[in-house]
Write an enzyme that holds these catalytic residues in place. Structure first.
Site, PDB file in Angstrom:
ATOM      1  N   ASP A 161     -50.732  31.348 -89.830  1.00 36.64           N
ATOM      2  CA  ASP A 161     -51.416  30.056 -89.773  1.00 36.64           C
ATOM      3  C   ASP A 161     -50.724  29.191 -88.735  1.00 36.64           C
ATOM      4  O   ASP A 161     -49.627  29.527 -88.266  1.00 36.64           O
ATOM      5  CB  ASP A 161     -51.378  29.385 -91.145  1.00 36.64           C
ATOM      6  CG  ASP A 161     -52.593  28.502 -91.403  1.00 36.64           C
ATOM      7  OD1 ASP A 161     -53.319  28.189 -90.432  1.00 36.64           O
ATOM      8  OD2 ASP A 161     -52.823  28.132 -92.567  1.00 36.64           O
TER       9      ASP A 161
ATOM     10  N   LYS B  45     -61.485  30.651 -98.822  1.00 36.40           N
ATOM     11  CA  LYS B  45     -60.815  29.528 -99.485  1.00 36.40           C
ATOM     12  C   LYS B  45     -61.738  28.328 -99.522  1.00 36.40           C
ATOM     13  O   LYS B  45     -62.456  28.043 -98.562  1.00 36.40           O
ATOM     14  CB  LYS B  45     -59.533  29.172 -98.717  1.00 36.40           C
ATOM     15  CG  LYS B  45     -58.743  28.003 -99.288  1.00 36.40           C
ATOM     16  CD  LYS B  45     -57.626  27.586 -98.346  1.00 36.40           C
ATOM     17  CE  LYS B  45     -58.188  26.854 -97.136  1.00 36.40           C
ATOM     18  NZ  LYS B  45     -57.120  26.350 -96.255  1.00 36.40           N
TER      19      LYS B  45
ATOM     20  N   ASP C 243     -57.793  31.466 -94.309  1.00 35.74           N
ATOM     21  CA  ASP C 243     -59.104  30.849 -94.457  1.00 35.74           C
ATOM     22  C   ASP C 243     -59.984  31.277 -93.291  1.00 35.74           C
ATOM     23  O   ASP C 243     -59.522  31.900 -92.325  1.00 35.74           O
ATOM     24  CB  ASP C 243     -59.010  29.315 -94.525  1.00 35.74           C
ATOM     25  CG  ASP C 243     -58.211  28.721 -93.366  1.00 35.74           C
ATOM     26  OD1 ASP C 243     -58.356  29.203 -92.224  1.00 35.74           O
ATOM     27  OD2 ASP C 243     -57.442  27.786 -93.607  1.00 35.74           O
TER      28      ASP C 243
ATOM     29  N   HIS D  38     -53.832  22.233 -84.204  1.00 36.54           N
ATOM     30  CA  HIS D  38     -54.622  22.591 -85.377  1.00 36.54           C
ATOM     31  C   HIS D  38     -56.065  22.882 -84.995  1.00 36.54           C
ATOM     32  O   HIS D  38     -56.715  23.740 -85.591  1.00 36.54           O
ATOM     33  CB  HIS D  38     -54.568  21.459 -86.399  1.00 36.54           C
ATOM     34  CG  HIS D  38     -55.214  21.799 -87.705  1.00 36.54           C
ATOM     35  ND1 HIS D  38     -54.705  22.745 -88.568  1.00 36.54           N
ATOM     36  CD2 HIS D  38     -56.355  21.346 -88.284  1.00 36.54           C
ATOM     37  CE1 HIS D  38     -55.487  22.845 -89.631  1.00 36.54           C
ATOM     38  NE2 HIS D  38     -56.501  22.014 -89.479  1.00 36.54           N
TER      39      HIS D  38
ATOM     40  N   THR E 185     -47.952  21.695 -97.668  1.00 39.07           N
ATOM     41  CA  THR E 185     -47.457  21.671 -99.046  1.00 39.07           C
ATOM     42  C   THR E 185     -47.260  23.072 -99.618  1.00 39.07           C
ATOM     43  O   THR E 185     -46.727  23.218-100.716  1.00 39.07           O
ATOM     44  CB  THR E 185     -48.433  20.907 -99.953  1.00 39.07           C
ATOM     45  OG1 THR E 185     -49.697  21.598 -99.964  1.00 39.07           O
ATOM     46  CG2 THR E 185     -48.642  19.481 -99.443  1.00 39.07           C
ATOM     47  N   ALA E 186     -47.722  24.087 -98.899  1.00 36.02           N
ATOM     48  CA  ALA E 186     -47.620  25.498 -99.303  1.00 36.02           C
ATOM     49  C   ALA E 186     -48.518  25.843-100.477  1.00 36.02           C
ATOM     50  O   ALA E 186     -48.407  26.937-101.043  1.00 36.02           O
ATOM     51  CB  ALA E 186     -46.171  25.893 -99.615  1.00 36.02           C
TER      52      ALA E 186
END
Length: 317
Positions: free
Chosen positions: A223, A197, A174, A134, A228-229
């Site tokens: 991404d 975002k 984002d 990430h 959680t979408a």
């Protein structure tokens, strides 16, 4: 004296046995035997069931849901292997849990990604292989070799075979994902767009505006993970309102927690591409919009190159 290229063993915990078996099949090396069981109070017990003295070991375990159990299994099996006199222990962690807690974003909060790194080193891990972190700086949390892999070659190959590149635009959901999206757009030789975002609190995102032209285009949101979408379906709405002909998405890690399955199913998304770094739940496996690509061959090739002292970075040139 150099070690023989085939003088290694592959072990797996319980988070993603299917991926581990696929990796071992690609390598032509069977999974080694270890037992992982629990006492009645939930304590984890591990027994290595074959001789590993002086052997290089590759231990496969994505630290996905249940995250804490997955991490403890990895730590306990590492300890068992270390106490069995292995030569080295490489933790193959396709999905690095707690990777989103990589810095202090407010006062009095932990940097849990660093804590996990410290735990792995203390347990006896001598090298780490992971995929699409990430945050790339997590590599710097370790004082041991770290191989950071990318699912991009696998995903790009699928996109090239199944999408018309003349109409495609890659979209970053984002500002933080712009570098990743730009890399996809450059490799595919297509346009790039960015969604602005704002996130008021964890797992809750508000998509605001679009930078770039997507009118009449097929769009591909890229991404590192989909959780959680919530961000994804809001990006889907923004793109369609901006005139996109279709919206698809691609990620490396399909976390798919909470209401992700329902949100994806009820959205206008054409397709959601992910890899098998995390095993899908039964609900997500039945979702017709979800396409799973395997990274087993990429991980297997990495293990082979490490063991034979070849370049890993050249896989992504």
């Amino acid at each position: 004296m150099d070690r023989a290229a085939d003088d290694y063993k592959i072990f797996t915990c319980t988070s993603n046995v299917l991926l581990s078996k696929a990796i071992s099949d690609h390598l032509g090396t069977p999974l080694s035997h270890a037992e992982v069981r629990r006492f009645s109070d939930g304590e984890i017990f591990v027994e290595i069931q074959e001789n590993v003295r002086g052997t290089d070991v590759f231990l496969i375990q994505p630290t996905c849901r249940p995250v804490n159990d997955s991490i403890m299994e990895l730590l306990i099996m590492t300890d068992a292997l270390k106490r069995s006199s292995t030569s080295s222990i490489t933790a193959v962690i396709p999905y690095y849990g707690y990777g989103r807690q990589d810095r202090k974003v407010q006062s009095r909060v932990p940097i849990t990604a660093k804590l996990v790194a410290d735990l792995l080193e203390a347990a006896g891990v001598t090298r780490v292989i992971s995929m699409d972190l990430h945050a790339g700086q997590i590599q710097g949390f370790f004082n041991i070799p770290f191989d950071h892999l990318y699912a991009k070659p696998v995903i790009i190959n699928y996109i090239r075979q199944n999408y018309s590149l003349e109409k495609l635009v890659v979209v970053s959901p984002d500002a933080g994902g712009v570098e990743r999206a730009r890399a996809y757009a450059k490799r595919l030789e297509v346009g790039l767009a960015i969604i602005d975002k704002r996130r008021p609190r964890p797992n809750e995102a508000q998509a605001m505006s679009l930078i770039g032209d997507v009118k009449g285009k097929d769009t591909m949101i890229v991404d590192d993970m989909i959780d959680t979408a919530g961000t994804l379906v809001q990006a889907d709405r923004v793109l369609l309102e901006s005139g996109a002909a279709s919206v698809s998405a691609a990620c490396t890690h399909g976390v798919f927690s909470g209401a992700a399955g329902e949100r994806i199913r009820d959205s206008h998304l054409k397709e959601v591409i992910c890899t098998d770094t995390i095993p899908l739940s039964a609900e997500m496996a039945r979702n017709p919009k979800v396409k799973v690509l395997s990274v087993a061959s990429l991980l297997a090739e990495t293990i082979s190159r490490i063991q034979t002292r070849q370049s890993v970075s050249s896989l992504f040139d």
